[in-house]
Structures are given as C-alpha cells and as structure tokens.
Motif scaffolding. Structure first.
Motif, short mmCIF file in Angstrom:
data_model
loop_
_atom_site.label_atom_id
_atom_site.label_comp_id
_atom_site.label_asym_id
_atom_site.label_seq_id
_atom_site.Cartn_x
_atom_site.Cartn_y
_atom_site.Cartn_z
N ILE A 3 0.86 -1.18 0.00
CA ILE A 3 0.00 0.00 0.00
C ILE A 3 0.89 1.23 0.00
N LEU A 4 0.61 2.16 -0.89
CA LEU A 4 1.33 3.43 -0.95
C LEU A 4 0.51 4.49 -0.24
N VAL A 5 1.12 5.17 0.72
CA VAL A 5 0.46 6.29 1.38
C VAL A 5 1.24 7.56 1.07
N THR A 22 -4.63 0.81 8.95
CA THR A 22 -5.81 -0.06 9.10
C THR A 22 -5.93 -1.01 7.91
N GLU A 23 -5.81 -0.46 6.70
CA GLU A 23 -5.91 -1.28 5.49
C GLU A 23 -4.80 -2.32 5.43
N ALA A 24 -3.58 -1.92 5.77
CA ALA A 24 -2.46 -2.87 5.74
C ALA A 24 -2.66 -3.99 6.75
N GLU A 25 -3.15 -3.63 7.91
CA GLU A 25 -3.42 -4.64 8.93
C GLU A 25 -4.49 -5.62 8.46
N LEU A 26 -5.56 -5.11 7.86
CA LEU A 26 -6.64 -5.97 7.36
C LEU A 26 -6.20 -6.87 6.22
N ARG A 27 -5.33 -6.35 5.36
CA ARG A 27 -4.94 -7.06 4.14
C ARG A 27 -3.63 -7.84 4.28
N GLY A 28 -2.96 -7.71 5.42
CA GLY A 28 -1.65 -8.34 5.58
C GLY A 28 -0.63 -7.74 4.62
N ALA A 29 -0.73 -6.44 4.40
CA ALA A 29 0.11 -5.75 3.43
C ALA A 29 1.21 -4.95 4.11
N SER A 30 2.22 -4.59 3.34
CA SER A 30 3.24 -3.66 3.81
C SER A 30 2.87 -2.27 3.30
N VAL A 31 3.53 -1.25 3.85
CA VAL A 31 3.23 0.13 3.47
C VAL A 31 4.50 0.81 2.95
N LEU A 32 4.33 1.50 1.83
CA LEU A 32 5.36 2.39 1.32
C LEU A 32 4.88 3.80 1.63
N LEU A 33 5.58 4.48 2.52
CA LEU A 33 5.25 5.85 2.88
C LEU A 33 6.08 6.77 2.00
N LEU A 34 5.39 7.60 1.19
CA LEU A 34 6.09 8.52 0.30
C LEU A 34 5.80 9.94 0.74
N VAL A 65 2.69 -3.40 11.04
CA VAL A 65 2.84 -3.23 9.59
C VAL A 65 4.30 -2.96 9.24
N GLU A 66 4.80 -3.68 8.24
CA GLU A 66 6.14 -3.42 7.71
C GLU A 66 6.07 -2.15 6.87
N VAL A 67 7.06 -1.27 7.05
CA VAL A 67 7.02 0.02 6.37
C VAL A 67 8.36 0.35 5.72
N THR A 68 8.28 0.95 4.54
CA THR A 68 9.43 1.50 3.83
C THR A 68 9.14 2.98 3.62
N ILE A 69 10.14 3.82 3.82
CA ILE A 69 9.95 5.27 3.68
C ILE A 69 10.79 5.78 2.53
N GLN A 70 10.15 6.60 1.69
CA GLN A 70 10.87 7.28 0.60
C GLN A 70 10.53 8.76 0.68
N GLN A 71 11.52 9.59 0.42
CA GLN A 71 11.31 11.03 0.30
C GLN A 71 11.82 11.47 -1.05
N ALA A 72 11.12 12.44 -1.64
CA ALA A 72 11.52 12.93 -2.95
C ALA A 72 11.19 14.41 -3.07
N LYS A 84 4.24 7.46 -10.20
CA LYS A 84 5.49 6.80 -10.58
C LYS A 84 5.91 5.78 -9.52
N ALA A 85 5.82 6.17 -8.24
CA ALA A 85 6.17 5.25 -7.16
C ALA A 85 5.23 4.06 -7.13
N ALA A 86 3.95 4.30 -7.38
CA ALA A 86 2.97 3.21 -7.39
C ALA A 86 3.32 2.18 -8.46
N ALA A 87 3.71 2.66 -9.63
CA ALA A 87 4.07 1.75 -10.72
C ALA A 87 5.38 1.03 -10.43
N ALA A 88 6.36 1.77 -9.94
CA ALA A 88 7.69 1.18 -9.70
C ALA A 88 7.66 0.15 -8.58
N GLU A 89 6.82 0.37 -7.59
CA GLU A 89 6.79 -0.52 -6.43
C GLU A 89 5.68 -1.56 -6.51
#
Length: 134
Positions: A3-5, A22-34, A65-72, A84-89
C-alpha cells in the motif's frame, strides 16, 4: 500486497497514515510511505523532518505493519511522483488524505488527489479529515 500512502505532516497526512495502517493490517500488506516536496525541502512544511518520519513509522509498526519510507523533491508534480512510485513498487492501493478547498481553489490550482484518482491504475482510498462537527 503493498500500500502506498502519500504522507505529509498535517491532519490530512495523519488521516491517510491511520487509514493506510488499518488497510495494511486488514490485508496483511506492507506500506510504502512517500513524502514529497514541491520545491525547497528546507522551507516546505509538507516535507517531513526526521522526527515526523520516525513518528509515522512508529505508528505503522504499532499496527504490526512493515514500512518502507521514501522522500523525494519533485518539480511541482506530486501526483506524478505518487503515480510513478505506485508503478515502480507494484502497489495494490494508494491512500491519500484530502484537504478542504474552495471550488475556485480547485479550479485555479488543480488537485493532486484528483489527478491521482483519475490516472491511477490501482484503487485509491481518499480519506477526508473529520470536521469538528462530525
């Protein structure tokens, strides 16, 4: 699933962060925080500092939730950076916080959220900050 936030240190960004957790917890997803800035990151309040990013990461991790952080720093194209981040990730969901704007403000300035909603190839969850009257 990932999930990209789109995160900015604001009430809208916090609402998006909470929804993404909440969504990541429900879906068992990781989060990319941009977190992006439209210009000079040293004076742009939307560009999160280290403490704000650490707090956002802690909030997500508190939900397990597992999280990755990117700044741009973008050239004014925040929507493009998100897409672009949504497509790349290879994300399956984008979460954005919405702010209240006048109809004239929307007409003149356009809307990052509107562009992401219209151009995203994946579902977009748009989160509005509750008003004090809600």
């Amino acid at each position: 699933m990932k999930i990209l936030v789109g995160y900015v240190p604001s009430p809208e960004g916090e609402a998006a962060l909470t929804a993404a957790a909440t969504e990541a917890e429900l879906r068992g997803a990781s989060v990319l925080l941009l977190n992006t800035s439209r210009g000079d990151s040293y004076i742009d309040a939307r560009y999160a500092n280290a403490d704000e990013l650490a707090a956002a990461e802690a909030k997500l991790r508190a939900h397990g939730v597992e999280v990755t952080i990117q700044q741009a720093v973008t050239e004014g194209d925040v929507a493009g950076a998100l897409l672009k981040a949504a497509a790349a990730e290879d994300v399956g969901l984008i979460v954005l916080g919405l702010r209240r704007r006048s109809p004239v403000g929307k007409l003149i300035l356009g809307s990052t959220a509107q562009r992401v909603l219209l151009e995203s190839p994946v579902p977009v969850l748009a989160v509005k900050v509750p008003s004090p009257h809600d």
